[in-house]
Write an enzyme that holds these catalytic residues in place. Structure first.
Site, mmCIF file in Angstrom:
data_model
loop_
_atom_site.group_PDB
_atom_site.id
_atom_site.type_symbol
_atom_site.label_atom_id
_atom_site.label_comp_id
_atom_site.label_asym_id
_atom_site.label_seq_id
_atom_site.Cartn_x
_atom_site.Cartn_y
_atom_site.Cartn_z
ATOM 1 N N ASP A 487 -0.223 -6.693 19.284
ATOM 2 C CA ASP A 487 0.751 -7.454 18.493
ATOM 3 C C ASP A 487 1.271 -6.618 17.319
ATOM 4 O O ASP A 487 0.686 -5.564 16.974
ATOM 5 C CB ASP A 487 0.066 -8.739 17.991
ATOM 6 C CG ASP A 487 1.024 -9.892 17.784
ATOM 7 O OD1 ASP A 487 2.235 -9.660 17.717
ATOM 8 O OD2 ASP A 487 0.534 -11.033 17.668
ATOM 9 N N ASP A 557 7.368 -16.449 20.978
ATOM 10 C CA ASP A 557 6.324 -17.420 20.613
ATOM 11 C C ASP A 557 6.769 -18.840 20.942
ATOM 12 O O ASP A 557 5.976 -19.770 20.867
ATOM 13 C CB ASP A 557 6.023 -17.339 19.112
ATOM 14 C CG ASP A 557 5.048 -16.219 18.798
ATOM 15 O OD1 ASP A 557 4.574 -15.559 19.736
ATOM 16 O OD2 ASP A 557 4.764 -15.997 17.604
HETATM 17 C C1 DGJ Z 1 2.003 -13.595 17.126
HETATM 18 C C2 DGJ Z 1 1.993 -13.673 18.620
HETATM 19 O O1 DGJ Z 1 3.298 -13.624 19.135
HETATM 20 C C3 DGJ Z 1 1.230 -14.928 19.039
HETATM 21 O O2 DGJ Z 1 1.281 -15.070 20.434
HETATM 22 C C4 DGJ Z 1 -0.172 -14.824 18.542
HETATM 23 O O3 DGJ Z 1 -0.816 -13.743 19.165
HETATM 24 C C5 DGJ Z 1 -0.182 -14.637 17.033
HETATM 25 N N1 DGJ Z 1 0.646 -13.538 16.635
HETATM 26 C C6 DGJ Z 1 -1.578 -14.406 16.535
HETATM 27 O O4 DGJ Z 1 -1.629 -14.145 15.186
#
Ligand code: DGJ
Length: 747
Positions: A487, A557
């Site tokens: 991430d 997300d």
């Molecule tokens: C952002 C990501 O896009 C989410 O899927 C998740 O992993 C969060 N970060 C976790 O902090």
């Protein structure tokens, strides 16, 4: 090291593979092996690959001009020689109105150059002339040199045999005795035939609403898309498509398209000049860019890939998909199909612990899940997003025995194990930051702005890059991990690198990304069984550069299945469904509180790599049974969805209430149709969906994954029938969906 490229070769180069006869549309193009030739009489380079011919030549002034880029021509068709444009009045010089293949800023050039530099002695003039070329394996390299200074630019061209997509990049070398600073450097410029009737498509977005397709007419002037954020970003994605003829169409019309392989700040600029010529220039974003080359040093640009089709934007997408799957992803054609994944994020957020994750793993395994992933919260003092980033040791309050027992459990349940990491970041509230505050990007004595309570580690520093590699190497060596969700949750601000000389500091834009790529490359080499997902708060780091080092990407997300239809549709213009992960999550959805049926959620997610991200411990026995059925069905169709040819039948763009896609297997034996209705009107019937890409003479039998066909729909019919008469589905009301599988009857 100096390159001796003065010698001119004339070589026909066979690059490619011949494909099988049953290959479908986006693959048929491979039936002729690509060639790269040099016609010395006309000083012309010609690349023929799949259905595309690309030609450029040396004009009488010694500069490189694009001569042709379009449908493949006969081998003996005359092309060239390259001419210098006569110019347009005294204001627009011949050099500036010629379709420059790669122009330095200097001489008579007033257009957007590919390369702009200044020298220690104050000179800022750079005029690049052809100096030689060579065939290097499966690529063409053409060397340009400044007319006075010992500065060379080596342009590299590769051609993909299956799709005709050409990759171009440049290497700039300073062989003078003085320092030069590169102010702007593109990877390539692409010139289209002069014309007035072009329009541009590109992708825009923001967190939770990525992948919006935009269309605008190209008129005289410039359009810029890009990122100044240090990474790819979601405001624009480094992809473009340009159509000639006014009416965008999935199946017809000329389309030139391309994408940059770079995960740092980037820019694409589309210019239409005074002669109505269109030129796309792409590479490093010149904003705050300055790359100093001491004598003997060089700068390598990213690769800018581009292709052409006469068969509409649908075929342009399919060519991109094929190219990505076969030629960009790290494992190439051997890349495994995406396993059905469970991710803990939406279920447990930071509240992960051994007992809770074990229960989720047991429930996931019963549904048929193949990979179990613990998301954020497993390390350091990570109880919220305020602390812990940088401290990549297992949180012993949550996992008293480390990760080993849980990993053993997950493996025992028949699933692979994955872990979330965000290795380029640090929370100020972390042991790492307390020990190394200088490791974050910053300007000395200036404030450090936080985003999501975190700072960006300066990966351009070798010690920081070594540390990040070491941490991840240890994590993967000490734990039996098969997958990392990688991430990256903020943009750069205050990108200072005070530990190096002021004139070296802006190299951070290149060195950071080079080191990131190097870390992933080394990790993959040492841990070849580990797969990686690129995630950036959703889809803010998806590009052909990171895709060359990862196995899948997280597009957004936003997991609302209705919003996802638009997000996933936009994504497929540039990138393959086979890398796009899509989770079934809880209802109502956390992003917008919209409720939807489990059927709708599964069918929406089955358009990509299927995952589940709901709190499945709360699911009823009926919901579990439904989920088991969909997961089993997905495994029967995933090769078609992930590797097949995608046809967008109805678009969900502009909040359109209906959307439908069909994916056709590479061998033509199976097709999968998904149809959705976000909002229904009782009085309106769903339109017949006419499939694409089937063998018209073969017979196909259909079965429903979900939904109903209207009475009288034949159980079996020819490909011609399904493509012309189509299938009518009973889809009525809001948030309704259907899924249909067509199987070829017989061999
Ligand atoms: C952002 C990501 O896009 C989410 O899927 C998740 O992993 C969060 N970060 C976790 O902090």
């Amino acid at each position: 090291m100096r390159h001796s490229m003065g010698k001119v070769y004339s070589v026909a180069l066979v690059l490619g593979l011949l494909l099988g006869a049953a290959a479908p549309a986006a693959a048929k193009a491979a039936s002729t092996a690509p060639t790269i030739r040099y016609d010395a009489a006309h000083k012309l380079f010609r690349i023929d690959a799949a259905q595309v011919t690309y030609a450029f030549g040396v004009d009488p002034d010694g500069m490189l001009q694009t001569v042709y880029w379009g449908s493949r021509l006969a081998a003996n068709d005359p092309l060239g020689p390259a001419r210098v444009s006569p110019g347009h009045a005294s204001f627009d010089s011949p050099g500036s109105t010629s379709p420059q293949e790669y122009a330095g800023w200097g001489g008579r050039i007033t257009i957007q150059p590919d390369l702009k530099a200044h020298f220690a002695d104050g000179n800022r003039d750079l005029v690049l002339h052809y100096a030689g070329h060579r065939i290097d394996g499966d690529a063409l390299e053409v060397e340009l040199r400044d007319i006075r200074l010992d500065v060379s630019v080596t342009l590299r061209y590769t051609a993909d045999p299956a799709t005709g997509i050409i990759g171009r990049s440049a290497r700039i070398e300073n062989h003078t005795a003085q320092a030069m600073t590169v102010d702007e450097a593109s990877a390539a410029s692409w010139n289209l035939p002069a014309g007035d009737n072009y329009s541009l498509r590109y992708l825009t977005g923001a967190w939770a609403r990525e992948w919006r397709l935009q269309t605008r007419a190209i008129v005289p002037g410039a359009i810029e898309i890009g990122s100044r954020r240090g990474s790819t970003g979601d405001q624009n994605n480094p992809w473009f498509a340009i159509e000639r003829g006014g009416q965008w169409n999935e199946e017809h019309g000329e389309v030139w398209f391309g994408a940059l392989g770079w995960s740092g700040s980037w820019r694409m600029r589309i210019d239409q000049d005074v002669l109505h010529q269109v030129r796309i220039t792409g590479g490093f974003n010149p904003f705050d860019f300055a790359y100093r080359l001491a004598p003997g040093q060089s700068l390598q640009t990213p690769v800018f890939y581009a292709g052409y089709t006469a068969d509409g934007i649908g075929e342009a997408s399919r060519l991109m998909h094929r190219f990505e799957i076969d030629s960009v992803l790290p494992a190439r054609a051997d890349t495994k199909l995406r396993p059905v994944l469970y991710n803990s994020w939406e279920a447990t957020e930071f509240k992960v612990d051994e007992a809770g994750q074990e229960k989720l793993a047991e429930a996931a395994a019963k549904l048929g899940v193949e990979r179990f992933v613990i998301d954020d919260g497993w390390f350091g003092a990570r109880n919220s997003d305020h602390a812990g980033l940088g401290d990549w040791t297992v949180n012993r309050d949550k996992f008293p025995h480390g990760l080993t027992p849980l990993i053993g459990k997950v493996h025992g349940l028949g699933m692979s194990f994955g872990l979330w990491v965000e290795p380029e970041m640090v929370n100020p509230d972390s042991d790492l930051y307390r020990a190394h505050p200088d490791w974050a990007l910053h300007f000395d004595g200036r404030p450090r702005s936080e985003g999501r309570n975190q700072l960006v580690l300066n990966l351009a520093r070798k010690d920081v890059a070594d540390y990040v590699y070491g941490v991840l190497d240890r994590l993967l060596s000490e734990n039996d991990i098969q997958f990392l969700k990688w991430d990256y949750n903020r943009n750069w601000t205050e990108p200072g690198w005070p530990e190096v000389a002021p004139e070296e500091q802006q190299k951070v834009y290149v060195a950071f990304v080079d080191n990131l790529y190097d870390i992933i490359r080394r990790l993959r080499a040492r841990h070849p069984g580990v797969e990686i997902e690129s995630c950036s708060g959703g889809g803010a780091r998806v590009d052909l550069g990171i895709m060359g080092l990862t196995d899948e990407v997280w597009p957004s997300d936003n997991t609302d299945p209705s919003d996802r239809l638009s997000i996933q549709d936009g994504f497929t213009y540039a990138y393959a469904p086979g890398v796009m992960m899509a989770w079934v999550t809880g209802s109502p959805n956390w992003v917008n509180q919209r409720s939807s049926s489990l059927d709708f959620r599964f069918l929406s997610s089955m358009q990509g790599g299927l995952g589940i991200g709901a709190n499945i411990l709360e699911w009823t026995p009926e919901e579990n049974a439904t989920a088991q059925r969909y997961v089993a069905e997905y495994k029967r169709i995933r090769a078609t969805v992930q590797r097949g040819l995608l046809y967008r039948l109805l678009s969900p763009r502009d909040d359109s209430p209906r959307s439908a896609t069909a994916s056709v297997a590479a061998d033509g034996r199976q097709a999968v149709l998904f149809a959705f209705q976000r909002q229904g009107h009782e009085a309106e019937t769903y339109p017949a969906l006419r499939l694409r890409g089937l063998d018209p003479k073969a017979r196909y039998r259909y079965r429903l994954i979900h939904g109903e066909a209207v009475e009288g729909t034949p159980a079996e019919a020819s490909g011609a029938y399904w493509m012309n008469q189509g299938i009518e589905l009973k889809i009525r009301g809001d948030l309704q969906a259907a899924g249909v599988v067509f199987e070829r009857v017989g061999a």
